[in-house]
Design a protein around this motif. Structure first.
Motif, short mmCIF file in Angstrom:
data_model
loop_
_atom_site.label_atom_id
_atom_site.label_comp_id
_atom_site.label_asym_id
_atom_site.label_seq_id
_atom_site.Cartn_x
_atom_site.Cartn_y
_atom_site.Cartn_z
N VAL A 1 31.53 69.45 11.36
CA VAL A 1 32.43 68.96 10.33
C VAL A 1 33.67 68.32 10.96
O VAL A 1 34.36 67.48 10.35
CB VAL A 1 32.83 70.11 9.37
N GLY A 2 33.96 68.69 12.22
CA GLY A 2 35.09 68.09 12.93
C GLY A 2 34.92 66.61 13.18
O GLY A 2 35.88 65.93 13.55
N LEU B 1 37.91 72.38 12.68
CA LEU B 1 38.68 71.97 11.50
C LEU B 1 40.08 71.52 11.88
O LEU B 1 40.70 70.70 11.19
CB LEU B 1 38.75 73.11 10.48
N GLY B 2 40.57 72.07 12.99
CA GLY B 2 41.90 71.68 13.46
C GLY B 2 41.97 70.25 13.95
O GLY B 2 43.07 69.71 14.16
N MET B 3 40.80 69.63 14.18
CA MET B 3 40.77 68.24 14.64
C MET B 3 40.92 67.25 13.48
O MET B 3 41.07 66.05 13.71
CB MET B 3 39.44 67.97 15.38
N LEU C 1 43.58 65.83 7.11
CA LEU C 1 43.27 66.78 6.05
C LEU C 1 44.54 67.18 5.29
O LEU C 1 45.54 67.59 5.88
CB LEU C 1 42.62 68.03 6.66
N GLU C 2 44.49 67.03 3.94
CA GLU C 2 45.61 67.37 3.10
C GLU C 2 45.35 68.64 2.29
O GLU C 2 46.27 69.42 2.02
CB GLU C 2 45.94 66.21 2.16
N PHE C 3 44.10 68.84 1.87
CA PHE C 3 43.74 70.00 1.07
C PHE C 3 42.50 70.65 1.65
O PHE C 3 41.47 69.98 1.85
CB PHE C 3 43.49 69.60 -0.39
N GLY D 1 38.35 84.95 10.72
CA GLY D 1 39.25 84.08 11.47
C GLY D 1 40.27 83.45 10.57
O GLY D 1 40.34 83.70 9.35
N THR D 2 41.09 82.61 11.14
CA THR D 2 42.15 81.94 10.40
C THR D 2 41.93 80.44 10.36
O THR D 2 41.22 79.88 11.20
CB THR D 2 43.52 82.22 11.05
N ILE D 3 42.55 79.82 9.40
CA ILE D 3 42.45 78.36 9.28
C ILE D 3 43.25 77.74 10.40
O ILE D 3 44.42 78.06 10.59
CB ILE D 3 42.98 77.89 7.91
N PRO D 4 42.64 76.88 11.21
CA PRO D 4 43.33 76.29 12.39
C PRO D 4 44.58 75.53 11.95
O PRO D 4 44.60 74.91 10.91
CB PRO D 4 42.27 75.36 12.98
#
Length: 497
Positions: free
Chosen positions: A452-453, A476-478, A482-484, A494-497
């Motif tokens: 997905v990155g 996802l951090g890449m 991304l706004e939402f 885990g946590t959202i990057p």
């Protein structure tokens, strides 16, 4: 011998006549110059674009001025888009030979001078897209030779003068984008030469006059964005030359007249944003020239008529926000020119027809918020131009086809609020132009693919309320655009990057 003696006398007569004619011409041109300079000085504030309007330059060479070759009278003023400010002086009425006046696309304020009615030879009057206010002078009905009248895009108020119905030579009447109120005068039905009538974006109320059905040459009728009520008169079915009919965004009620299916040249029909009820007439399928049909945001009931397949040139079909029921007719797959198909927010049931594979020109497909069931047909994954694909809030089941990754033009994919199972196909990462992906409120399981990155332009990603598990991918951090991001109500760690 006598004729030879007469020759100097005749030559003298011709010379005097020529001199008199020349003096008259000079006097006439000086008068025209004076009137134009007076018009300039009493109308416009610092008109730098008219710097050559001086006696030093020949009158007929002035910017925007056209003269008649024989009479040397000013017959046309073409001063459109010249950044003119100020008002329109009544002095213009003294230029009695004017046949055309175009002051459009400026910043002129003030009112429309009734003195224009003195220019009895006027054929073309365009004051559109200025800042004019006040009412439309009823005196303009004296311009019986007028063929084109445009006051569109101003701040005019008041009613449409019924007297305009006396200007029977009018072919083009544009009064849209003002603040006009009252009713549409039935006298406009007397304008038998009228080809285009535009009254859109005003505050007009009341009925659509049935008399408009008598304007047999009418090709373009735009009454949208008003407060018109009552029903659509069946007499509009008599407008055999009509190409475009715009009645959108009013308060029209009642049925769609079947007589509209008798318009052989109709290409665009916009009835959306009203309170129309009843079923869609089968007769609309007779409109073989139709390319755009928008009946959305009404109270239409019944089934989608299979006869619409007769509109073979249709490329934009919008029936959303109604109460249509039944299945989607497979005959719609005969509309192979379709680029836009909106059937959302109805009560449609049954499966998505597999025959839709024939709609390879589709750019936007919206079937959201119905009761459609069955699986997502793999055939829908073969459309090279599809950019927006919306199946939200139906009862679709099965898995997400991995072949959706072949839709290389896709920018928005919405499959949320269905009964979809299985994993998120990693092939979706091939949709490199994807900006929005909505898969929430399904029964999806497995992990979020690391790939997905690759969706580098993604702005909205919603995967909430599924059965996803595993770690939230660092990739996802890449996604820097991304706004939402919604991942809640899953089994993720885990946590959202």
């Amino acid at each position: 011998m006598a004729p030879l003696l007469l020759f100097p006398f005749m030559l003298s007569i011709f010379s005097i006549s020529a001199l008199h004619h020349s003096l008259n011409n000079n006097s006439h041109q000086q008068e025209q110059q004076y009137l134009l300079l007076q018009f300039r000085d009493t109308s416009f504030n610092n008109p730098t674009s008219l710097a050559d309007w001086t006696p030093v330059h020949p009158l007929c060479n002035w910017t925007g001025v056209t003269c008649d070759r024989s009479s040397h009278s000013v017959v046309a003023l073409s001063l459109w888009s010249m950044n003119l400010h100020g008002t329109i002086s009544p002095v213009i009425g003294n230029l009695s030979s004017l046949r055309s006046v175009d002051l459009s696309n400026n910043s002129l304020a003030g009112t429309i001078p009734p003195a224009l009615s003195s220019c009895l030879g006027l054929l073309h009057l365009d004051l559109s897209f200025n800042q004019l206010h006040g009412s439309i002078p009823s005196e303009l009905s004296l311009l019986t030779n007028l063929k084109m009248l445009s006051f569109e895009g101003n701040n005019l108020i008041g009613t449409i003068p019924p007297e305009l119905g006396m200007a029977t030579q009018l072919q083009y009447l544009y009064l849209g984008e003002n603040k006009l109120y009252g009713t549409i005068p039935s006298s406009l039905g007397n304008l038998s030469a009228l080809a285009e009538l535009v009254l859109r974006k005003n505050n007009l109320a009341g009925d659509i006059p049935p008399e408009l059905g008598m304007v047999s040459h009418l090709r373009y009728l735009s009454l949208g964005s008003n407060r018109l009520s009552s029903t659509i008169p069946s007499s509009l079915g008599n407008l055999s030359a009509l190409v475009t009919l715009v009645l959108r965004l009013n308060n029209l009620t009642g049925d769609i007249p079947p007589e509209l299916g008798m318009l052989p040249d109709l290409q665009k029909l916009y009835l959306w944003g009203n309170k129309l009820s009843g079923s869609i007439p089968n007769s609309l399928g007779n409109l073989s020239a139709l390319v755009e049909l928008d009946l959305g945001i009404n109270n239409l009931t019944g089934a989608i008529p299979s006869t619409l397949s007769g509109c073979r040139g249709l490329y934009d079909l919008r029936l959303s926000f109604n109460q249509l029921h039944g299945s989607i007719p497979h005959e719609l797959s005969l509309l192979t020119s379709l680029k836009i198909l909106y059937l959302g927010l109805n009560n449609l049931t049954g499966p998505i027809p597999h025959s839709f594979r024939n709609l390879s020109a589709l750019v936007e497909l919206e079937l959201a918020k119905n009761d459609l069931s069955g699986m997502i047909p793999p055939e829908l994954c073969m459309f090279p131009h599809l950019r927006s694909f919306n199946l939200r809030r139906n009862k679709l089941s099965g898995t997400i086809p991995s072949s959706l990754g072949n839709l290389s033009a896709m920018t928005e994919l919405d499959l949320a609020e269905n009964n979809l199972q299985g994993s998120i196909p990693p092939e979706l990462s091939r949709l490199v132009d994807l900006q929005a992906l909505y898969l929430s409120k399904n029964m999806l399981s497995g992990t979020i693919p690391n790939s997905v990155g690759n969706l580098s332009v993604l702005r909205n990603l919603s995967l909430s309320e599924n059965r996803l598990q595993g770690s939230i991918p660092l990739e996802l951090g890449m996604l820097t655009n991304l706004e939402f991001l919604y991942l809640d109500k899953n089994r993720l760690s885990g946590t959202i990057p």
